[in-house]
Enzyme design. Structure first.
Site, PDB file in Angstrom:
ATOM      1  N   TRP A 217       0.834  -1.214   0.000  1.00 26.12           N
ATOM      2  CA  TRP A 217       0.000   0.000   0.000  1.00 26.12           C
ATOM      3  C   TRP A 217       0.859   1.250   0.000  1.00 26.12           C
ATOM      4  O   TRP A 217       0.573   2.215  -0.701  1.00 26.12           O
ATOM      5  CB  TRP A 217      -0.983  -0.012   1.169  1.00 26.12           C
ATOM      6  CG  TRP A 217      -1.958  -1.141   1.094  1.00 26.12           C
ATOM      7  CD1 TRP A 217      -2.152  -2.130   2.020  1.00 26.12           C
ATOM      8  CD2 TRP A 217      -2.889  -1.431   0.026  1.00 26.12           C
ATOM      9  NE1 TRP A 217      -3.128  -3.004   1.587  1.00 26.12           N
ATOM     10  CE2 TRP A 217      -3.593  -2.596   0.375  1.00 26.12           C
ATOM     11  CE3 TRP A 217      -3.171  -0.807  -1.191  1.00 26.12           C
ATOM     12  CZ2 TRP A 217      -4.579  -3.164  -0.441  1.00 26.12           C
ATOM     13  CZ3 TRP A 217      -4.154  -1.368  -2.013  1.00 26.12           C
ATOM     14  CH2 TRP A 217      -4.846  -2.527  -1.639  1.00 26.12           C
TER      15      TRP A 217
ATOM     16  N   ASP B  51      -1.929   6.788   6.235  1.00 25.80           N
ATOM     17  CA  ASP B  51      -2.951   5.853   5.772  1.00 25.80           C
ATOM     18  C   ASP B  51      -3.265   4.924   6.947  1.00 25.80           C
ATOM     19  O   ASP B  51      -2.438   4.106   7.333  1.00 25.80           O
ATOM     20  CB  ASP B  51      -2.404   5.064   4.569  1.00 25.80           C
ATOM     21  CG  ASP B  51      -3.358   3.968   4.098  1.00 25.80           C
ATOM     22  OD1 ASP B  51      -4.439   3.806   4.692  1.00 25.80           O
ATOM     23  OD2 ASP B  51      -3.011   3.281   3.111  1.00 25.80           O
TER      24      ASP B  51
ATOM     25  N   LYS C 121     -12.484  -1.658   6.509  1.00 27.31           N
ATOM     26  CA  LYS C 121     -11.720  -2.503   7.411  1.00 27.31           C
ATOM     27  C   LYS C 121     -12.086  -2.327   8.877  1.00 27.31           C
ATOM     28  O   LYS C 121     -12.086  -3.303   9.595  1.00 27.31           O
ATOM     29  CB  LYS C 121     -10.231  -2.319   7.183  1.00 27.31           C
ATOM     30  CG  LYS C 121      -9.833  -3.094   5.924  1.00 27.31           C
ATOM     31  CD  LYS C 121      -8.567  -2.668   5.300  1.00 27.31           C
ATOM     32  CE  LYS C 121      -8.421  -3.309   3.937  1.00 27.31           C
ATOM     33  NZ  LYS C 121      -7.786  -2.411   2.981  1.00 27.31           N
TER      34      LYS C 121
HETATM   35  C1  PLP Z   1      -7.090  -1.969   1.930  1.00 22.03           C
HETATM   36  C2  PLP Z   1      -6.081  -0.920   2.053  1.00 22.03           C
HETATM   37  C3  PLP Z   1      -5.930   0.090   1.083  1.00 22.03           C
HETATM   38  C4  PLP Z   1      -6.757   0.135  -0.182  1.00 22.03           C
HETATM   39  O1  PLP Z   1      -8.047   0.478   0.075  1.00 22.03           O
HETATM   40  P1  PLP Z   1      -9.128   0.696  -1.096  1.00 22.03           P
HETATM   41  O2  PLP Z   1     -10.260   1.302  -0.361  1.00 22.03           O
HETATM   42  O3  PLP Z   1      -9.418  -0.670  -1.664  1.00 22.03           O
HETATM   43  O4  PLP Z   1      -8.534   1.587  -2.112  1.00 22.03           O
HETATM   44  C5  PLP Z   1      -4.987   1.071   1.305  1.00 22.03           C
HETATM   45  N1  PLP Z   1      -4.216   1.060   2.399  1.00 22.03           N
HETATM   46  C6  PLP Z   1      -4.320   0.105   3.344  1.00 22.03           C
HETATM   47  C7  PLP Z   1      -3.445   0.154   4.537  1.00 22.03           C
HETATM   48  C8  PLP Z   1      -5.244  -0.919   3.194  1.00 22.03           C
HETATM   49  O5  PLP Z   1      -5.355  -1.866   4.135  1.00 22.03           O
END
Ligand code: PLP
Length: 352
Positions: free
Chosen positions: A101, A168, A192
């Site tokens: 990511w 993030d 998540k």
């Molecule tokens: C799942 C995830 C993403 C991507 O998320 P999307 O909503 O599918 O774009 C980005 N960063 C982390 C840490 C993730 O776990």
């Protein structure tokens, strides 16, 4: 009976949230209309958006001067929106590369300016968090990924930087107590720890915006969405509503302090079995282990068939590791009950 859902994302949500969300699909607010067939500018839905935003600020303990918004495009859209809104023309940004990511985020940043990768754990398949790196003083921002969903590593401490700090937090927001005001911008895909896919939460310190010298298209400009209170265009109403319900569930439970305790208990139980049972080995470096995604493998692959059969029979879902790491990954997000971890540990005890 509901399965023990260890899926990495989209993932488990509290059962009572799913019940309330499905009720609202049929009859929202006792108006005999569905949540998803009314105007997003109607009074009842505006109240949902306001509530969702105020719960975010309350749970994260954010002072005046921060805005929260619900956007679309997933966390992946934030990989470019962060650079677009924060990197100056001819600017420079620093990235800590702790996994797939982070790598995807810095790839987008390179379209906007110079990127300095301050450290990377790619050399060991991203099984640890780099430490003791230096951050150049002339960067517009430093970008971090607080929890590396695929590898099961997590930042326990956050570095200080002279520029802005961007994080993030897709897979661990609302899971542990941190000082959220040390960040200038936080983003997280909802799917998540907060709600269904389709909404992305962005939190930003207002004073940092509008300083890049760039022209930004309206839809990609944070200021647009702040000014319009996440209603510049049609928001993902179901995802926002269900996120609001999850945030309310978390508040009723006692907030982040309460869930952190439960999360620590779940993680400790599972890591203890990985460490004490010679049939298993953990993937992540011990000091960097995630309390959200627990990655491990069998020490003897001859046990695979037996183990897979046992956990499937126990009603466990979503234990397969990410294709880039292999092995197993148990995602133990906020909504996963301790009881599900106990079921998994009991299955693991049958492998020796
Ligand atoms: C799942 C995830 C993403 C991507 O998320 P999307 O909503 O599918 O774009 C980005 N960063 C982390 C840490 C993730 O776990």
């Amino acid at each position: 009976m509901k399965k023990h859902n260890f899926s990495a994302g989209p993932c488990i949500l509290p059962q009572e949230v799913l019940k309330k969300a499905s009720d609202a699909i049929l009859n929202f607010n006792n108006d005999n209309l569905s949540l998803i067939e009314i105007s997003h500018r109607s009074k009842p839905f505006v109240a949902v958006m306001d509530k969702a935003i105020s719960l975010v600020k309350e749970l994260l303990n954010l002072p005046e001067g921060y805005s929260a918004m619900f956007l679309q495009g997933g966390a992946s859209m934030q990989f470019l929106m962060t650079s677009y809104n924060l990197m100056k023309v001819d600017g420079k940004a620093a990235y800590l590369d702790t996994g797939a990511w982070s790598s995807k985020a810095l790839k987008e940043a390179k379209l906007f300016g110079e990127v300095d990768v301050v450290a990377s754990s790619k050399d060991k398949g991203y099984n640890y968090i780099p430490k003791n790196y230096t951050i150049p003083s002339d960067t517009d921002y430093l970008h971090l990924t607080s929890n590396n969903t695929i590898y099961g590593t997590q930042l326990k401490d956050f570095p200080k930087t002279e520029g802005l700090l961007v994080c993030d937090m897709s897979s661990d927001i609302f899971s542990r107590q941190i000082d959220f005001t040390q960040f200038d911008l936080i983003y997280a895909g909802a799917q998540k720890n907060m709600g269904p896919a389709g909404a992305t939460l962005v939190i930003v310190k207002d004073e940092i915006l509008g300083k890049t010298g760039r022209k930004i298209p309206s839809m990609l400009d944070y200021q647009t969405h702040i000014d319009k209170e996440s209603m510049f265009n049609t928001p993902p109403v179901f995802a926002v509503f269900t996120s609001m319900l999850t945030l309310q569930w978390l508040k009723d439970l006692g907030g982040i302090a309460a869930i952190e305790k439960i999360n620590e208990e779940k993680a400790a139980l599972l890591y203890a079995e990985i460490d004490n049972n010679p049939a298993f080995v953990g993937f992540a470096a011990k000091e960097d282990r995630s309390s959200m995604n627990v990655t491990f493998n069998l020490t003897d692959q001859n046990n695979q068939e037996k183990f897979d059969k046992l956990w499937n029979e126990a009603g466990i879902n979503g234990l397969k590791g990410h294709r880039s790491v292999g092995g197993y990954r148990a995602s133990i997000y906020n909504a996963l009950p301790l009881e599900s971890v106990e079921v998994l540990v009991n299955v693991m005890k049958q492998i020796k």
